[in-house]
Design a protein around this motif. Structure first.
Motif, short mmCIF file in Angstrom:
data_model
loop_
_atom_site.label_atom_id
_atom_site.label_comp_id
_atom_site.label_asym_id
_atom_site.label_seq_id
_atom_site.Cartn_x
_atom_site.Cartn_y
_atom_site.Cartn_z
N GLU A 99 28.79 -19.87 -35.20
CA GLU A 99 30.03 -19.72 -35.95
C GLU A 99 30.88 -20.97 -35.76
O GLU A 99 30.96 -21.53 -34.67
CB GLU A 99 30.82 -18.50 -35.47
N ILE A 100 31.51 -21.42 -36.85
CA ILE A 100 32.38 -22.59 -36.79
C ILE A 100 33.70 -22.17 -36.13
O ILE A 100 34.29 -21.16 -36.52
CB ILE A 100 32.64 -23.16 -38.19
N PRO A 101 34.19 -22.92 -35.13
CA PRO A 101 35.44 -22.56 -34.45
C PRO A 101 36.61 -22.50 -35.42
O PRO A 101 36.69 -23.29 -36.36
CB PRO A 101 35.63 -23.70 -33.44
N ARG A 102 37.52 -21.56 -35.19
CA ARG A 102 38.71 -21.45 -36.04
C ARG A 102 39.82 -22.39 -35.58
O ARG A 102 40.83 -22.52 -36.26
CB ARG A 102 39.23 -20.01 -36.01
N ASN A 103 39.62 -23.03 -34.44
CA ASN A 103 40.60 -23.99 -33.95
C ASN A 103 40.55 -25.24 -34.83
O ASN A 103 39.50 -25.89 -34.91
CB ASN A 103 40.30 -24.34 -32.49
N PRO A 104 41.65 -25.58 -35.53
CA PRO A 104 41.62 -26.72 -36.45
C PRO A 104 41.17 -28.03 -35.82
O PRO A 104 40.40 -28.79 -36.42
CB PRO A 104 43.08 -26.82 -36.94
N SER A 105 41.63 -28.29 -34.59
CA SER A 105 41.27 -29.53 -33.91
C SER A 105 39.77 -29.58 -33.64
O SER A 105 39.12 -30.62 -33.85
CB SER A 105 42.04 -29.66 -32.61
N ARG A 173 35.37 -29.60 -44.74
CA ARG A 173 35.75 -28.95 -43.48
C ARG A 173 36.85 -29.73 -42.77
O ARG A 173 37.72 -29.14 -42.12
CB ARG A 173 34.51 -28.82 -42.58
N VAL A 174 36.82 -31.05 -42.90
CA VAL A 174 37.91 -31.86 -42.35
C VAL A 174 39.22 -31.50 -43.03
O VAL A 174 40.26 -31.32 -42.38
CB VAL A 174 37.61 -33.37 -42.52
N LEU A 175 39.18 -31.37 -44.36
CA LEU A 175 40.38 -31.01 -45.12
C LEU A 175 40.86 -29.61 -44.75
O LEU A 175 42.06 -29.38 -44.60
CB LEU A 175 40.07 -31.08 -46.62
N ARG A 176 39.91 -28.66 -44.58
CA ARG A 176 40.32 -27.31 -44.19
C ARG A 176 40.97 -27.32 -42.81
O ARG A 176 41.96 -26.63 -42.59
CB ARG A 176 39.12 -26.36 -44.19
N ALA A 177 40.42 -28.09 -41.91
CA ALA A 177 41.01 -28.17 -40.57
C ALA A 177 42.44 -28.69 -40.64
O ALA A 177 43.33 -28.23 -39.92
CB ALA A 177 40.15 -29.08 -39.68
N TRP A 178 42.69 -29.66 -41.54
CA TRP A 178 44.04 -30.20 -41.70
C TRP A 178 44.98 -29.12 -42.25
O TRP A 178 46.09 -28.93 -41.76
CB TRP A 178 44.01 -31.41 -42.64
N MET A 183 48.71 -23.44 -41.97
CA MET A 183 48.70 -22.11 -42.60
C MET A 183 47.54 -21.31 -42.03
O MET A 183 46.78 -21.83 -41.19
CB MET A 183 48.56 -22.26 -44.12
N ASN A 184 47.38 -20.05 -42.46
CA ASN A 184 46.28 -19.24 -41.91
C ASN A 184 44.94 -19.74 -42.46
O ASN A 184 44.88 -20.48 -43.44
CB ASN A 184 46.49 -17.75 -42.19
N TYR A 185 43.86 -19.27 -41.83
CA TYR A 185 42.53 -19.82 -42.09
C TYR A 185 42.06 -19.52 -43.51
O TYR A 185 41.41 -20.35 -44.15
CB TYR A 185 41.54 -19.23 -41.07
N ILE A 186 42.36 -18.32 -44.03
CA ILE A 186 41.93 -17.97 -45.39
C ILE A 186 42.64 -18.86 -46.40
O ILE A 186 42.00 -19.39 -47.33
CB ILE A 186 42.21 -16.49 -45.68
N GLN A 187 43.95 -19.04 -46.23
CA GLN A 187 44.69 -19.92 -47.15
C GLN A 187 44.18 -21.36 -47.06
O GLN A 187 44.04 -22.04 -48.08
CB GLN A 187 46.18 -19.88 -46.80
N ALA A 188 43.90 -21.81 -45.84
CA ALA A 188 43.40 -23.17 -45.64
C ALA A 188 42.07 -23.37 -46.36
O ALA A 188 41.85 -24.39 -47.01
CB ALA A 188 43.25 -23.46 -44.15
N THR A 189 41.20 -22.37 -46.25
CA THR A 189 39.90 -22.45 -46.94
C THR A 189 40.09 -22.45 -48.44
O THR A 189 39.43 -23.21 -49.17
CB THR A 189 39.01 -21.27 -46.53
N HIS A 190 41.01 -21.61 -48.92
CA HIS A 190 41.25 -21.53 -50.37
C HIS A 190 41.77 -22.86 -50.91
O HIS A 190 41.29 -23.32 -51.97
CB HIS A 190 42.25 -20.42 -50.66
N TYR A 191 42.70 -23.47 -50.22
CA TYR A 191 43.25 -24.75 -50.68
C TYR A 191 42.20 -25.85 -50.64
O TYR A 191 42.08 -26.66 -51.57
CB TYR A 191 44.46 -25.15 -49.84
#
Length: 366
Positions: A99-105, A173-178, A183-191
């Motif tokens: 699983e990919i970590p949910r920690n943005p860093s 994935r770099v952009l999602r981490a940023w 914001m929350n993870y679902i919103q980050a993935t959507h954007y």
């Protein structure tokens, strides 16, 4: 038939070759052998030597792809992520992560590690080629020089291409981490997925007027972005539930001695596509409509459920997470799993329909 086989281990990670890799290897070699400099070895030596150099270049190229994936995997292991395997195939390399970590860093570092490895390899090759050619002038005109120039160029292109801000490339994935840092993870993935879709659309427009390959890549990027958006939304939403929250507790089973013809009538009556096969309260297997489809119509009155059922039953416990159940179904390409208690007794059944229903209800509460 197995589609991939293990050739070794690096960092404790099984390294596998997919069967498509064996097909693409001679194709890549042929491309390098029949193209002129600076992208091939045509007229560099004899035809046999050209193909040999091309084959070596192809093998080294996929070795570089493997190093790219090991870059991701090494950083992932540092953060405690289990890497099941790395498979080399037609499209390059794929790391199978727990699983990919949910920690943005952490996700940013993992995503960036692969392109960084490719860029370092490419720049190092060019630097070594330049230094050697400066000392031994004739070297710059040799096939060996050409081989390393090709490898250096492709690695730099690979690194830069993977940094494009679109799924399924690492840049997505770099952009999602940023975004996830804001914001929350679902919103980050959507954007991040939306940016990828716009990028794919623009790439497709450019491809219409320049290169048809760009249209194919644009399609690949758009589908990848959509799939990442959908799967992340499903997974994160289902993490709020346990299997017992969404499973069907009424388990309708069938006898192993039921004929396939009767089984079809039973399916039509109960409106389900799969059933556990029970005998004296003991689980014997599971039978689905796809199993029935494999039986010729003339044999359905003779064959029984026990003749076609699947005895390798995928199951989980009722306290398992619903998101894990979704991943289990996807990885095994099945539509339902049986739910068992600590004693191994069947207490429910969970289908993709149950999971999607839970998703819809959860979205209504947002």
């Amino acid at each position: 038939m197995k589609t991939s086989f293990q050739i070794g281990k690096i960092l404790g990670i099984p390294i596998k070759l997919h069967i498509t890799f064996l097909f693409i290897l001679p194709v890549f070699a042929l491309v390098f052998a029949t193209n002129p400099a600076p992208f091939g070895f045509q007229d560099q030596a004899t035809p046999t030597m050209n193909y040999l150099l091309s084959l070596i270049t192809t093998i080294l190229l996929f070795l570089c792809v493997l190093l790219h994936e090991l870059g991701h995997s090494y950083v992932a292991q540092r953060y405690g992520v289990e890497i099941k395997d790395i498979t080399l195939m037609l499209i390059g390399g794929v790391s199978s992560m727990e699983e990919i970590p949910r920690n943005p860093s952490q996700e940013l570092k993992m995503a960036f590690a692969g392109p960084l490895v490719s860029l370092v390899i490419g720049l190092t090759i060019f630097l070594v080629n330049f230094l050697v050619a400066s000392v031994i002038i004739p070297y710059a005109a040799t096939p060996i020089y050409m081989m390393f120039s090709i490898l250096g160029s492709i690695n730099i292109v690979l690194g830069l291409f993977n940094l494009l801000p679109a799924f399924p490339m690492d840049g997505g994935r770099v952009l999602r981490a940023w975004f996830a840092g804001r914001m929350n993870y679902i919103q980050a993935t959507h954007y991040a997925a939306s940016v990828g879709k716009v990028f794919a659309f623009l790439m497709g427009i450019v491809g219409l007027f320049s290169n048809a390959w760009l249209i194919l890549i644009a399609f690949f990027v758009y589908i990848g972005a959509s799939e990442e958006d959908r799967s992340t939304t499903v997974t994160v939403t289902l993490e709020k539930y346990s299997v017992s929250d969404v499973m069907s507790k009424e388990v309708t089973s069938v006898s192993p001695y039921m004929t396939i013809e009767d089984m079809l009538d039973f399916m039509f009556e109960h409106k389900h596509m799969g059933y556990p096969v029970m005998e004296s309260n003991y689980l014997k297997g599971i039978v689905t409509l796809s199993d029935v489809h494999k039986v010729p119509p003339l044999e359905r009155a003779v064959l029984q459920v026990r003749d076609i059922m699947t005895t390798r039953v995928v199951s989980l416990t009722e306290d398992a997470n619903a998101a894990d159940a979704f991943k289990l179904m996807m990885s095994n390409n099945i539509g339902r799993v049986l739910v068992v208690d600590s004693n191994g007794s069947v207490v429910g059944i969970l289908s993709r329909t149950d999971l999607m229903r839970a998703m819809m209800l959860a979205n209504e509460h947002l």
